[in-house]
Scaffold this motif. Sequence first.
Motif, PDB file in Angstrom:
ATOM      1  N   MET A 119      49.438 -24.329  82.900  1.00 41.27           N
ATOM      2  CA  MET A 119      48.540 -24.892  81.899  1.00 41.27           C
ATOM      3  C   MET A 119      48.908 -24.341  80.523  1.00 41.27           C
ATOM      4  O   MET A 119      48.950 -23.130  80.332  1.00 41.27           O
ATOM      5  CB  MET A 119      47.105 -24.495  82.272  1.00 41.27           C
ATOM      6  N   THR A 120      49.195 -25.233  79.573  1.00 37.92           N
ATOM      7  CA  THR A 120      49.570 -24.800  78.231  1.00 37.92           C
ATOM      8  C   THR A 120      48.665 -25.487  77.223  1.00 37.92           C
ATOM      9  O   THR A 120      48.314 -26.649  77.389  1.00 37.92           O
ATOM     10  CB  THR A 120      51.035 -25.168  77.921  1.00 37.92           C
ATOM     11  N   THR A 121      48.294 -24.809  76.178  1.00 38.34           N
ATOM     12  CA  THR A 121      47.451 -25.403  75.147  1.00 38.34           C
ATOM     13  C   THR A 121      48.051 -25.131  73.783  1.00 38.34           C
ATOM     14  O   THR A 121      48.894 -24.261  73.607  1.00 38.34           O
ATOM     15  CB  THR A 121      46.030 -24.811  75.178  1.00 38.34           C
ATOM     16  N   MET A 122      47.593 -25.883  72.794  1.00 43.85           N
ATOM     17  CA  MET A 122      48.007 -25.677  71.410  1.00 43.85           C
ATOM     18  C   MET A 122      46.848 -25.021  70.692  1.00 43.85           C
ATOM     19  O   MET A 122      45.718 -25.520  70.741  1.00 43.85           O
ATOM     20  CB  MET A 122      48.349 -27.024  70.774  1.00 43.85           C
ATOM     21  N   ASN A 123      47.073 -23.916  70.058  1.00 43.07           N
ATOM     22  CA  ASN A 123      46.055 -23.170  69.336  1.00 43.07           C
ATOM     23  C   ASN A 123      44.927 -22.697  70.247  1.00 43.07           C
ATOM     24  O   ASN A 123      43.819 -22.447  69.805  1.00 43.07           O
ATOM     25  CB  ASN A 123      45.466 -24.030  68.197  1.00 43.07           C
ATOM     26  N   SER A 124      45.181 -22.646  71.560  1.00 42.37           N
ATOM     27  CA  SER A 124      44.247 -22.099  72.544  1.00 42.37           C
ATOM     28  C   SER A 124      42.800 -22.481  72.252  1.00 42.37           C
ATOM     29  O   SER A 124      42.082 -21.761  71.560  1.00 42.37           O
ATOM     30  CB  SER A 124      44.349 -20.571  72.582  1.00 42.37           C
TER      31      SER A 124
ATOM     32  N   ALA B 231      46.160 -30.207  78.215  1.00 43.40           N
ATOM     33  CA  ALA B 231      46.294 -31.195  79.287  1.00 43.40           C
ATOM     34  C   ALA B 231      46.372 -30.462  80.615  1.00 43.40           C
ATOM     35  O   ALA B 231      47.003 -29.407  80.703  1.00 43.40           O
ATOM     36  CB  ALA B 231      47.541 -32.043  79.082  1.00 43.40           C
ATOM     37  N   ASN B 232      45.732 -31.007  81.641  1.00 42.94           N
ATOM     38  CA  ASN B 232      45.821 -30.355  82.947  1.00 42.94           C
ATOM     39  C   ASN B 232      47.093 -30.783  83.675  1.00 42.94           C
ATOM     40  O   ASN B 232      47.824 -31.673  83.225  1.00 42.94           O
ATOM     41  CB  ASN B 232      44.559 -30.599  83.783  1.00 42.94           C
TER      42      ASN B 232
ATOM     43  N   GLN C  92      56.425 -34.674  83.076  1.00 39.20           N
ATOM     44  CA  GLN C  92      56.800 -33.657  82.096  1.00 39.20           C
ATOM     45  C   GLN C  92      55.977 -32.392  82.300  1.00 39.20           C
ATOM     46  O   GLN C  92      54.898 -32.432  82.904  1.00 39.20           O
ATOM     47  CB  GLN C  92      56.578 -34.182  80.664  1.00 39.20           C
ATOM     48  N   GLY C  93      56.481 -31.297  81.786  1.00 41.76           N
ATOM     49  CA  GLY C  93      55.742 -30.049  81.842  1.00 41.76           C
ATOM     50  C   GLY C  93      54.731 -29.970  80.715  1.00 41.76           C
ATOM     51  O   GLY C  93      54.827 -30.704  79.718  1.00 41.76           O
ATOM     52  N   PRO C  94      53.757 -29.067  80.833  1.00 38.76           N
ATOM     53  CA  PRO C  94      52.739 -28.920  79.775  1.00 38.76           C
ATOM     54  C   PRO C  94      53.328 -28.651  78.396  1.00 38.76           C
ATOM     55  O   PRO C  94      52.842 -29.178  77.387  1.00 38.76           O
ATOM     56  CB  PRO C  94      51.900 -27.728  80.267  1.00 38.76           C
ATOM     57  N   ALA C  95      54.401 -27.876  78.354  1.00 42.47           N
ATOM     58  CA  ALA C  95      54.998 -27.556  77.055  1.00 42.47           C
ATOM     59  C   ALA C  95      55.572 -28.790  76.366  1.00 42.47           C
ATOM     60  O   ALA C  95      55.711 -28.822  75.138  1.00 42.47           O
ATOM     61  CB  ALA C  95      56.085 -26.496  77.231  1.00 42.47           C
ATOM     62  N   ASP C  96      55.906 -29.802  77.162  1.00 44.77           N
ATOM     63  CA  ASP C  96      56.465 -31.030  76.591  1.00 44.77           C
ATOM     64  C   ASP C  96      55.375 -32.024  76.190  1.00 44.77           C
ATOM     65  O   ASP C  96      55.655 -33.013  75.508  1.00 44.77           O
ATOM     66  CB  ASP C  96      57.390 -31.702  77.610  1.00 44.77           C
TER      67      ASP C  96
END
Length: 446
Positions: free
Chosen positions: A1-6, A34-35, A44-48
């Motif tokens: 799980m990756t987020t932008m600006n948490s 995104a989950n 795609q992966g979360p980072a993408d």
Amino acid sequence: MTTMNSPPIQLQSLIDLQEGPFVLIDADYRIVAANRAYCESYGQGPADIVGRHCHEVSHHSPLPCHLHGEDCPHQRVFATGQPCTVLHTHYDQDNRPEHVRLQGHPIRGANGELYLGEVMTRLASPQELDCDTMRMIGQAPAFLECVDNLTRLAASDAPILLYGESGVGKELAAEFVHKHSDRSHGPFVAVNCAAIAESVFESELFGHERGAFTGCVGRKRGLFELAHGGILFLDEVGDMPLSMQPKLLRVLETGEFRRVGGIETLHADVRILSATNRDLLEMVQAGRFREDLYYRLAGIDVTLPPLRHRRQDIPALAEALLERLAAARGKRYRLSREALAKLETHDYPGNIRELRNVLQKAVALNSNGLIGAEQIQFDNAPEAAFAAPLPATADDAVPPATLAGIEAEHIRELLARHGGHRRTVADILGISERTLYRKLQRYGLR
């Protein structure tokens, strides 16, 4: 799980709790989080995914979807602050269209900032809308709404009555329900009630024992037995003989029946889907259809949209039909701009079946793979459009193919294949029986 600006932990927890695809989007259309299910939907992966615009990921477009005429959940949520549900066509990692239902929810962060929380429910891919003869294809709102409705209804076991004009694809819709139901591993058995003689109708539905009638040499399993554990689709149910209707009603009420000439009581677990292009309630009032049977069949009724109400789908439908015609002939075909424009302006009283027949004729007349407007001919075109076959001459022993000759041969083959049953042939051609009768006279096929 990756987020932008948490995003705040409350939002993070909400996202991770979602089993289906879920994405969090800010006011600038950027994906904040995104989950895993959402990321996997696009390969795609979360980072993408995180940090990109939502329309870049789901629509493969640099512009928001509302600029392409779609109902945008982002616009509605940020404008009204209210949840909404819309139907969209997204594109997967291989650029294949997918029909989805989007539920947009306004979500507030700890600092009061508004986000769009989007739950995505996949309705169908082109492969799931495929069948042996045609595909349910389209992006028009009327079509997407119909697919969404059928998806919901597939989850129940209630009978469904499909209404629609001749040629709209009622059997395709029934197959779609079967594929998305709990009975998908069971059989799908279809029968055209208009194509069965009254004298053998009971035998077809319930089967017969050896010696049950003259000429009967063996036991036969009926359609109810064959459909056990699955779905029985009664097409053109309005053409079912009145004498047969109470017998069908009884088996629908009890699940029990006997083969013709048999004494053993049999049981079948069958879900009934039926279809008609007639007004069954009007037939009930006229005494031509049993009221109690009508209410047994019409547990839920669904109306399929005619092609003229979804004109924007004609190019995609035509392309898919030409692909199938090309595969059968080992050639490639494409429509000129003028031919496509002509197809898009027609009203199609015979719907998708008529479109298919028009393209079949065009392909038969075509020699170079590029179909021009002059090769697009409709049944309601002026009589002069159907040229009479040219007589053979010494210089031309084999007369060139004409539209009239091709059509006459096609009708002749259909009549032979269906035992001369004109109603069935008219339905296949997407025309009325009266129009078929005129063609029979014109081509000397009476």
